[in-house]
Each structure stands twice: as structure tokens, then as C-alpha cells.
Design a protein around this motif. Structure first.
Motif, PDB file in Angstrom:
ATOM      1  N   GLU A 125       0.739  -1.065  -0.132  1.00 37.93           N
ATOM      2  CA  GLU A 125       0.177   0.089  -0.107  1.00 37.93           C
ATOM      3  C   GLU A 125       0.880   1.338   0.134  1.00 37.93           C
ATOM      4  OE1 GLU A 125      -3.386   0.155  -0.101  1.00 37.93           O
ATOM      5  OE2 GLU A 125      -3.850  -2.108   0.074  1.00 37.93           O
ATOM      6  N   THR A 126       0.250   2.496  -0.516  1.00 33.92           N
ATOM      7  CA  THR A 126       0.804   3.896  -0.201  1.00 33.92           C
ATOM      8  C   THR A 126       0.739   4.384   1.130  1.00 33.92           C
ATOM      9  OG1 THR A 126      -1.021   4.728  -1.052  1.00 33.92           O
ATOM     10  CG2 THR A 126       0.916   4.066  -2.785  1.00 33.92           C
ATOM     11  N   ASN A 127       1.092   5.473   1.306  1.00 33.71           N
ATOM     12  CA  ASN A 127       0.920   6.176   2.698  1.00 33.71           C
ATOM     13  C   ASN A 127      -0.651   6.283   2.851  1.00 33.71           C
ATOM     14  OD1 ASN A 127       3.256   7.163   3.728  1.00 33.71           O
ATOM     15  ND2 ASN A 127       3.539   8.678   2.283  1.00 33.71           N
ATOM     16  N   THR A 128      -1.661   6.132   1.970  1.00 39.74           N
ATOM     17  CA  THR A 128      -3.143   6.173   2.154  1.00 39.74           C
ATOM     18  C   THR A 128      -3.306   4.994   3.231  1.00 39.74           C
ATOM     19  OG1 THR A 128      -3.543   4.497   0.252  1.00 39.74           O
ATOM     20  CG2 THR A 128      -3.722   6.892  -0.105  1.00 39.74           C
ATOM     21  N   ALA A 129      -2.776   4.069   3.257  1.00 37.88           N
ATOM     22  CA  ALA A 129      -2.876   2.965   4.162  1.00 37.88           C
ATOM     23  C   ALA A 129      -2.839   3.561   5.860  1.00 37.88           C
ATOM     24  CB  ALA A 129      -2.062   1.623   4.029  1.00 37.88           C
ATOM     25  N   LEU A 130      -2.051   4.340   6.077  1.00 36.28           N
ATOM     26  CA  LEU A 130      -1.859   4.981   7.358  1.00 36.28           C
ATOM     27  C   LEU A 130      -3.030   5.832   7.709  1.00 36.28           C
ATOM     28  CD1 LEU A 130       2.003   6.173   7.076  1.00 36.28           C
ATOM     29  CD2 LEU A 130       0.955   3.932   7.459  1.00 36.28           C
ATOM     30  N   ALA A 131      -3.840   6.102   6.862  1.00 33.74           N
ATOM     31  CA  ALA A 131      -5.026   6.954   7.345  1.00 33.74           C
ATOM     32  C   ALA A 131      -6.406   6.006   7.433  1.00 33.74           C
ATOM     33  CB  ALA A 131      -5.365   7.957   6.343  1.00 33.74           C
ATOM     34  N   LEU A 132      -6.265   4.821   7.079  1.00 35.17           N
ATOM     35  CA  LEU A 132      -7.581   3.700   7.084  1.00 35.17           C
ATOM     36  C   LEU A 132      -7.750   3.510   8.499  1.00 35.17           C
ATOM     37  CD1 LEU A 132      -6.629   1.615   3.979  1.00 35.17           C
ATOM     38  CD2 LEU A 132      -8.305   3.492   4.107  1.00 35.17           C
ATOM     39  N   ASP A 133      -9.148   2.980   8.948  1.00 39.58           N
ATOM     40  CA  ASP A 133      -9.664   2.450   9.871  1.00 39.58           C
ATOM     41  C   ASP A 133      -9.337   0.968  10.005  1.00 39.58           C
ATOM     42  OD1 ASP A 133     -11.616   1.419   8.518  1.00 39.58           O
ATOM     43  OD2 ASP A 133     -13.133   2.734   9.310  1.00 39.58           O
ATOM     44  N   LEU A 134      -9.556   0.311  11.214  1.00 45.62           N
ATOM     45  CA  LEU A 134      -9.107  -1.118  11.226  1.00 45.62           C
ATOM     46  C   LEU A 134     -10.027  -1.864  10.605  1.00 45.62           C
ATOM     47  CD1 LEU A 134      -7.458  -3.170  12.717  1.00 45.62           C
ATOM     48  CD2 LEU A 134      -9.105  -3.122  14.669  1.00 45.62           C
ATOM     49  N   GLY A 135     -11.105  -1.751  10.173  1.00 43.32           N
ATOM     50  CA  GLY A 135     -11.989  -2.502   9.302  1.00 43.32           C
ATOM     51  C   GLY A 135     -11.471  -2.529   7.896  1.00 43.32           C
ATOM     52  N   ALA A 136     -11.127  -1.353   7.362  1.00 39.64           N
ATOM     53  CA  ALA A 136     -10.567  -1.146   6.080  1.00 39.64           C
ATOM     54  C   ALA A 136      -9.147  -2.193   5.963  1.00 39.64           C
ATOM     55  CB  ALA A 136     -10.716   0.009   5.428  1.00 39.64           C
ATOM     56  N   LEU A 137      -8.377  -1.818   6.933  1.00 42.71           N
ATOM     57  CA  LEU A 137      -7.137  -2.297   6.947  1.00 42.71           C
ATOM     58  C   LEU A 137      -6.962  -4.040   6.945  1.00 42.71           C
ATOM     59  CD1 LEU A 137      -5.386  -0.043   9.410  1.00 42.71           C
ATOM     60  CD2 LEU A 137      -4.873  -0.168   6.962  1.00 42.71           C
ATOM     61  N   ALA A 138      -8.191  -4.510   7.657  1.00 43.28           N
ATOM     62  CA  ALA A 138      -8.192  -5.978   7.846  1.00 43.28           C
ATOM     63  C   ALA A 138      -8.733  -6.597   6.497  1.00 43.28           C
ATOM     64  CB  ALA A 138      -9.308  -6.164   9.060  1.00 43.28           C
ATOM     65  N   GLN A 139      -9.398  -5.912   5.872  1.00 45.71           N
ATOM     66  CA  GLN A 139      -9.581  -6.192   4.415  1.00 45.71           C
ATOM     67  C   GLN A 139      -8.562  -6.344   3.548  1.00 45.71           C
ATOM     68  OE1 GLN A 139     -12.987  -3.667   3.025  1.00 45.71           O
ATOM     69  NE2 GLN A 139     -14.436  -4.977   4.318  1.00 45.71           N
ATOM     70  N   ARG A 140      -7.659  -5.430   3.432  1.00 40.33           N
ATOM     71  CA  ARG A 140      -6.614  -5.418   2.659  1.00 40.33           C
ATOM     72  C   ARG A 140      -5.389  -6.511   3.095  1.00 40.33           C
ATOM     73  NH1 ARG A 140      -6.105   0.818   0.468  1.00 40.33           N
ATOM     74  NH2 ARG A 140      -8.312   1.220   0.502  1.00 40.33           N
ATOM     75  N   VAL A 141      -5.298  -6.534   4.499  1.00 41.45           N
ATOM     76  CA  VAL A 141      -4.339  -7.671   4.969  1.00 41.45           C
ATOM     77  C   VAL A 141      -5.044  -8.966   4.626  1.00 41.45           C
ATOM     78  CG1 VAL A 141      -3.429  -8.724   6.975  1.00 41.45           C
ATOM     79  CG2 VAL A 141      -3.380  -6.292   7.047  1.00 41.45           C
ATOM     80  N   GLU A 142      -6.208  -9.193   4.738  1.00 44.31           N
ATOM     81  CA  GLU A 142      -6.644 -10.375   4.373  1.00 44.31           C
ATOM     82  C   GLU A 142      -6.466 -10.666   2.767  1.00 44.31           C
ATOM     83  OE1 GLU A 142     -10.712 -13.284   5.017  1.00 44.31           O
ATOM     84  OE2 GLU A 142     -11.006 -11.015   4.938  1.00 44.31           O
ATOM     85  N   ALA A 143      -6.593  -9.936   1.931  1.00 44.69           N
ATOM     86  CA  ALA A 143      -6.346 -10.019   0.681  1.00 44.69           C
ATOM     87  C   ALA A 143      -4.759 -10.388   0.211  1.00 44.69           C
ATOM     88  CB  ALA A 143      -6.506  -8.540  -0.292  1.00 44.69           C
ATOM     89  N   ARG A 144      -4.000 -10.215   1.343  1.00 44.69           N
ATOM     90  CA  ARG A 144      -2.301 -10.439   1.296  1.00 44.69           C
ATOM     91  C   ARG A 144      -2.015 -11.745   1.959  1.00 44.69           C
ATOM     92  NH1 ARG A 144      -1.170  -7.418  -2.778  1.00 44.69           N
ATOM     93  NH2 ARG A 144      -1.966  -5.086  -2.556  1.00 44.69           N
ATOM     94  N   ASP A 145      -3.249 -12.573   2.180  1.00 39.79           N
ATOM     95  CA  ASP A 145      -2.932 -13.985   2.718  1.00 39.79           C
ATOM     96  C   ASP A 145      -2.507 -14.171   4.173  1.00 39.79           C
ATOM     97  OD1 ASP A 145      -3.702 -15.414   0.341  1.00 39.79           O
ATOM     98  OD2 ASP A 145      -1.574 -15.175  -0.426  1.00 39.79           O
ATOM     99  N   MET A 146      -3.055 -12.777   4.872  1.00 40.12           N
ATOM    100  CA  MET A 146      -2.870 -12.789   6.418  1.00 40.12           C
ATOM    101  C   MET A 146      -4.205 -12.777   6.946  1.00 40.12           C
ATOM    102  SD  MET A 146       0.056 -12.536   7.678  1.00 40.12           S
ATOM    103  CE  MET A 146       1.949 -12.157   7.252  1.00 40.12           C
ATOM    104  N   THR A 147      -4.771 -14.179   6.572  1.00 40.41           N
ATOM    105  CA  THR A 147      -6.294 -14.339   7.078  1.00 40.41           C
ATOM    106  C   THR A 147      -6.425 -14.273   8.410  1.00 40.41           C
ATOM    107  OG1 THR A 147      -6.608 -15.552   5.223  1.00 40.41           O
ATOM    108  CG2 THR A 147      -8.119 -15.828   6.792  1.00 40.41           C
ATOM    109  N   CYS A 148      -5.739 -14.963   9.264  1.00 42.98           N
ATOM    110  CA  CYS A 148      -6.019 -15.052  10.715  1.00 42.98           C
ATOM    111  C   CYS A 148      -5.718 -13.548  11.533  1.00 42.98           C
ATOM    112  CB  CYS A 148      -4.817 -15.980  11.414  1.00 42.98           C
ATOM    113  SG  CYS A 148      -5.007 -17.876  11.110  1.00 42.98           S
ATOM    114  N   VAL A 149      -4.708 -12.875  10.995  1.00 48.10           N
ATOM    115  CA  VAL A 149      -4.714 -11.542  11.704  1.00 48.10           C
ATOM    116  C   VAL A 149      -5.650 -10.785  11.151  1.00 48.10           C
ATOM    117  CG1 VAL A 149      -3.391  -9.463  11.391  1.00 48.10           C
ATOM    118  CG2 VAL A 149      -1.947 -11.542  11.632  1.00 48.10           C
ATOM    119  N   ALA A 150      -6.233 -10.954   9.957  1.00 48.57           N
ATOM    120  CA  ALA A 150      -7.434  -9.962   9.478  1.00 48.57           C
ATOM    121  C   ALA A 150      -8.554 -10.406  10.242  1.00 48.57           C
ATOM    122  CB  ALA A 150      -7.659 -10.221   8.083  1.00 48.57           C
TER     123      ALA A 150
END
Length: 301
Positions: free
Chosen positions: A226-251
Motif C-alpha cells: 500500500e501507499t501512504n493512504t494505508a496510514l489513514a485507514l480505520d481497522l476494518g478497512a485495513l483488515a480487508q486489505r491484510v486478508e487480501a495479502r493472505d494474512m487471514t488469521c490476523v485479518a
């Protein structure tokens, strides 16, 4: 059952009718404070000699693997000045040759005296589930009462489970984290550690949500996903993007913490008829922070 501590030597005495029999071997004795609300952490004992009207925990056993302790719990003896004079049997640690024997084979000592903590047994569930702080204001640790029993001698035996956050949230390996992210990560983790088992479940969940927001956003940015925009997202949106990167348990864990955070809001509870946060919800949130650190490879191994 009574327990006494000599104000001069620190030697321990015990007995059924009075604290007059030397306790051999010398037990480990710690001041204790029952934590019923967050403010109780500001009223920890200040030491036996300056603050003797406090509960005592006498340890019988400790299991470092399961992080459990068993021991007897005492309260200051009612109707007695602290300390007070008692006649006790000769202590072999102090007088191994038994040369100081007085009338009846006893000597006068000034003791802090305590009796079995029946107060705990009068509480709901005999105090099981409550938090007991062991130590004093200079250093104390939180323990959960998981079992309480009345012994044949009249003593109150409790089994305690450690609530140390350091067994849940691992130390952070800052060598694995970009230097520019150190301040944000350090501040977030420090808040989690400071609040764990000392603040309300709602407060702990809030700190864990904030920490997960920092961890997920910095991992996405540092990993080049992600770019710097990730630093402005809330936890729900971040979890979706982390899950897309195969970090399902963390997400998934982060999504649950985000839901728990919402439950901490009175309006949300009323609108959706949700229960308020309880003990156990905060432990899940803490476990989620630890999981994220391990999954990202940011935990000290």
C-alpha cells in the motif's frame, strides 16, 4: 488459623488458636489487594511496616509452566493493634540451640498478626474470577482467583492464575520495522501493556484496536502493498486489505476487535441490543495484538 510476622526478624509464626508456632521452612509471604475497580490500582499496599492493615498471601506452591500459584489468604487480625506482643515458641532459625527459652518454652515477640480471609468466601462465587494484586506500590503483579477453598484448619486456600501481559504480547523486534515507524508502534504497544489487566475491558479493547490499526497499516506500507493512504485507514478497512495479502488469521482477529470496540459504545449497545464488554473480551484483544506481531515477524524470538 492465624499467621504472624515478627516486626524485627521477619520470621513467620502460625497456629490454630494464635500465631505462636514457628513456620518451617520459612514461607514466602506477600501483601495483597483485591482489585474490584480500576481505581484500586492506586491504593496498593506500601509495605508491611508502614501499611500493615492489608491482606496477605502465603504461597504454598508455584508452577511456572501453567503460571499458577496456590496459597493461603489472610486479613489483619480483628481487635489487635499492629504490631502487637505475642508469646511464641523458639524459632530454630533465630535460636538453633534453644537457649532463650522462657516460661512454658516461649519468648515474647512483637508480631503483625493475621487471620484466615473468610471475607473472600462471603463474596459472590467465593471470589472466583476476581483479580488479586500481589506485591506493593513499588512492584505488583495481577492474578486471577480461579479457585477458593476452606481447609479443615479454617484457612482459606486460593489458586491463582497469572495475568501477566508479557506472556501474551511478545516483545517487539524493532530491527524488523522501518525506523520511521518505531515511534508509532512503540507508543501503541506501550499503551496496550500499561492498560492490560489494570483498566476496564472497554479501555483495553480500545488500546488494542488502536495498536492493531498501527500494526496493520505499517505492515502494509512497509511490505510495499500500500501507499501512504494505508496510514489513514480505520481497522476494518485495513483488515480487508491484510486478508487480501493472505494474512487471514490476523485479518479475522482484527475484524473481531473492531466489532468489540463498537460494542464499547453505549449507543451501539442500545441500538443493536448488544451486551457490554466483559472480562475475557479484553484478553481476546490482547491475544490479537500478539498474533499480529508474530504473524508479521515482528516479535522477538
Amino acid at each position: 488459623m492465624y499467621l504472624g510476622i515478627c516486626n524485627n526478624t521477619g520470621l513467620v509464626y502460625e497456629g490454630m488458636s494464635s500465631a505462636d508456632i514457628p513456620s518451617i521452612p520459612a514461607p514466602s509471604v506477600t501483601q495483597a489487594k483485591l482489585i474490584l475497580e480500576e481505581a484500586d490500582w492506586l491504593d496498593l499496599p506500601k509495605g508491611l511496616t508502614t501499611d500493615p492493615i492489608r491482606w496477605l498471601f502465603r504461597e504454598e506452591s508455584f508452577d511456572p509452566v501453567t503460571r499458577t500459584r496456590r496459597g493461603r489468604l489472610y486479613v489483619p487480625q480483628a481487635g489487635q493493634a499492629q504490631p502487637n506482643q505475642q508469646r511464641v515458641g523458639l524459632h530454630p532459625y533465630e535460636d538453633p540451640m534453644m537457649r532463650q527459652s522462657g516460661a512454658g518454652g516461649k519468648v515474647a515477640k512483637t508480631l503483625y498478626t493475621f487471620s484466615a480471609c473468610r471475607t473472600l468466601l462471603d463474596m459472590r462465587n467465593q471470589g472466583q474470577g476476581l483479580t488479586l494484586a500481589l506485591g506493593n506500590a513499588s512492584a505488583a503483579s495481577p492474578w486471577r482467583i480461579i479457585q477458593s477453598e476452606a481447609l479443615a484448619t479454617g484457612s482459606v486456600l486460593v489458586t491463582l492464575k497469572s495475568l501477566s501481559v508479557f506472556a501474551i504480547v511478545p516483545a517487539v523486534d524493532y530491527r524488523k520495522i522501518a525506523t520511521e515507524h518505531h515511534p508509532a508502534v512503540a507508543e501503541a504497544i506501550d499503551r496496550v501493556l500499561s492498560s492490560a489487566f489494570r483498566e476496564t475491558p472497554t479501555s483495553v479493547v480500545d488500546h488494542c484496536r488502536a495498536a492493531l490499526t498501527v500494526l496493520l497499516s505499517r505492515w502494509l506500507f512497509q511490505s510495499g502493498h500500500e501507499t501512504n493512504t494505508a496510514l489513514a485507514l480505520d481497522l476494518g478497512a485495513l483488515a480487508q486489505r491484510v486478508e487480501a495479502r493472505d494474512m487471514t488469521c490476523v485479518a479475522k482477529a482484527a475484524q473481531i476487535v473492531a466489532r468489540l470496540h463498537a460494542r464499547g459504545k453505549p449507543n451501539e449497545q442500545h441500538a443493536r441490543r448488544l451486551r457490554s464488554l466483559e472480562v475475557g473480551d479484553d484478553e481476546f484483544a490482547l491475544e490479537s495484538v500478539g498474533l499480529a506481531l508474530r504473524e508479521f515477524g515482528w516479535a522477538v524470538r
